[in-house]
Design an enzyme around this catalytic site. Structure first.
Site, PDB file in Angstrom:
ATOM      1  N   CYS A  14      34.097   5.284   4.937  1.00  0.00           N
ATOM      2  CA  CYS A  14      35.042   5.830   5.930  1.00  0.00           C
ATOM      3  C   CYS A  14      34.314   6.630   7.002  1.00  0.00           C
ATOM      4  CB  CYS A  14      36.094   6.682   5.228  1.00  0.00           C
ATOM      5  SG  CYS A  14      37.298   7.365   6.372  1.00  0.00           S
TER       6      CYS A  14
ATOM      7  N   CYS B 108      36.278   9.703   8.205  1.00  0.00           N
ATOM      8  CA  CYS B 108      36.232  10.852   7.294  1.00  0.00           C
ATOM      9  C   CYS B 108      34.866  11.536   7.332  1.00  0.00           C
ATOM     10  CB  CYS B 108      36.504  10.429   5.850  1.00  0.00           C
ATOM     11  SG  CYS B 108      37.771   9.175   5.653  1.00  0.00           S
ATOM     12  N   ASP B 109      33.793  10.754   7.360  1.00  0.00           N
ATOM     13  CA  ASP B 109      32.458  11.316   7.122  1.00  0.00           C
ATOM     14  C   ASP B 109      31.516  11.273   8.323  1.00  0.00           C
ATOM     15  OD1 ASP B 109      33.252  11.716   4.485  1.00  0.00           O
ATOM     16  OD2 ASP B 109      32.572   9.738   3.864  1.00  0.00           O
TER      17      ASP B 109
END
Ligand code: NAP
Length: 334
Positions: free
Chosen positions: A148, A151-152
């Site tokens: 992701c 997300c990261d």
């Protein structure tokens, strides 16, 4: 199982008119239409509503948003809209879906906190990113290996990263990562991309992106966190670059979240549910929409549209069921 609490429909009814499993754009689209059709509607999701929208930073191809819209914002707007209606939304983990033991024309949905019964069922549980099958990939998952970028990605400000895959996801997320990373290495096993040409051209022209074609990851190496990737040349099967990167984002496709469905339902060889254009599956009263469906193109617009179709079809099925006592047989999935 019998001592499990029963999640009753309004007015103490045993059976919900419909249960929707999965609260992504498809499930929310279905909930909107089923609630507006005054069907008692239970919408189940494991965590929060939004599904794949929450993994997408910016959506440029959803009609009605000329400037594009953030995935999170669109999820919130869809949720606000269905909360204006009488939809029972519960955050529960579904563990199995079968025909009902009391009435085999109905369905039983078992969750981690009770069971629920319904006359129609809409499967909208999506899919899960496939993990990389290479030494180190699981060991370093969460310590440099991710599925992701939204997300990261921000953890890799001014640091080199890699993306594995050659589809739309790999290229789109690779382009997204250029906002943070110093270099983005896209590793693809062939010399031709599956992704849309516009993404390929943008990637080829981007100064931060380097393409590594005919390459696969042989090993993810690191200490506490990822330090490098050993690549293999797929044409010669010989070791190629030892690529120093701090992070690696895997976009090599996905697997359907259909394991909970214990109905004798038609699936493709990868386990995706087969449904026709009317979202009907091979089981009467059971509909499937969005990314859990075989051949899904993974577009928000398609999922929302299929959500609408499934609720209209579920309503028609229910009307017929009530009129004749007996359900009609399902139209075989095309
Ligand atoms: P995908 O299209 O299935 O692409 C997966 C990629 O990973 C392919 O390039 C494949 O290589 C590669 N791959 C598969 N297994 C691999 C392995 N074991 N090792 C190395 N590489 C491997 O998946 P996706 O990119 O997630 O897209 C899925 C669907 O969503 C598509 O329909 C796509 O159009 C859609 N989508 C659309 C958008 C958008 O419109 N903005 C964004 C994201 C996704 P090969 O090419 O050699 O098979």
């Amino acid at each position: 199982m019998t001592d499990q609490a029963v999640i009753l429909a309004p007015n103490g009814e045993q059976y919900w008119d419909t249960i929707i499993i999965g609260g992504g754009p498809g499930g929310m689209g279905a909930a909107l239409y089923s609630a507006r059709a005054l069907m008692s509607t239970l919408l189940l999701d494991r965590t929060v509503l939004g599904g794949a929208l929450l993994l997408t930073e910016h959506i440029a191809n959803y009609a009605g948003f000329p400037e594009g819209v953030g995935g999170f914002e669109l999820a919130q707007r869809m949720e606000q809209q269905i909360r204006n209606y009488d939809v029972d939304i519960r955050m529960l983990e579904v563990t199995s879906v079968t025909h009902d033991d009391l009435d085999p024309s109905a369905f039983k949905v078992v969750t981690n906190d009770g069971i629920a019964r319904c006359w129609t069922l809409i499967l909208a549980a999506g899919n899960t990113a496939r993990r990389l099958d290479a030494p180190g990939a699981d060991e370093f998952f969460g310590r440099g290996v991710s599925t992701c970028a939204v997300c990261d990605g921000a953890f890799y400000r001014n640091r080199p990263v890699a993306v594995v895959g050659g589809g739309d996801s790999a290229l789109e997320e690779g382009l997204f990562l250029t906002r943070f990373a110093s270099e983005v290495h896209i590793i693809h096993r062939r010399d031709e991309f599956r992704a849309e040409k516009i993404f390929v051209r943008e990637a080829q022209e981007h100064p931060k992106i380097q393409l590594h074609l005919n390459r696969v990851v042989a090993e993810v190496r690191g200490e506490e966190t990822v330090k490098s990737l050993q690549l293999i040349d797929t044409l010669t099967q010989q070791p190629a670059e030892d690529l120093p990167v701090d992070g690696v984002f895997i976009y090599i496709g996905s697997t359907p979240n259909s394991g909970i469905v214990q109905l004798p339902i038609d699936r493709d060889s990868a386990g995706y549910i087969i449904a026709n254009k009317r979202t009907q599956t091979s089981i009467a009263g059971c509909f499937a929409i969005g990314d859990i469906v075989s051949g899904s193109r993974r577009q928000v617009a398609i999922s929302v549209g299929e959500g609408c179709v499934s609720a209209l079809e579920a309503e028609a099925y229910l009307t017929e069921l009530r009129r004749h006592q007996q359900p009609s047989t399902s139209v075989a999935a095309e």
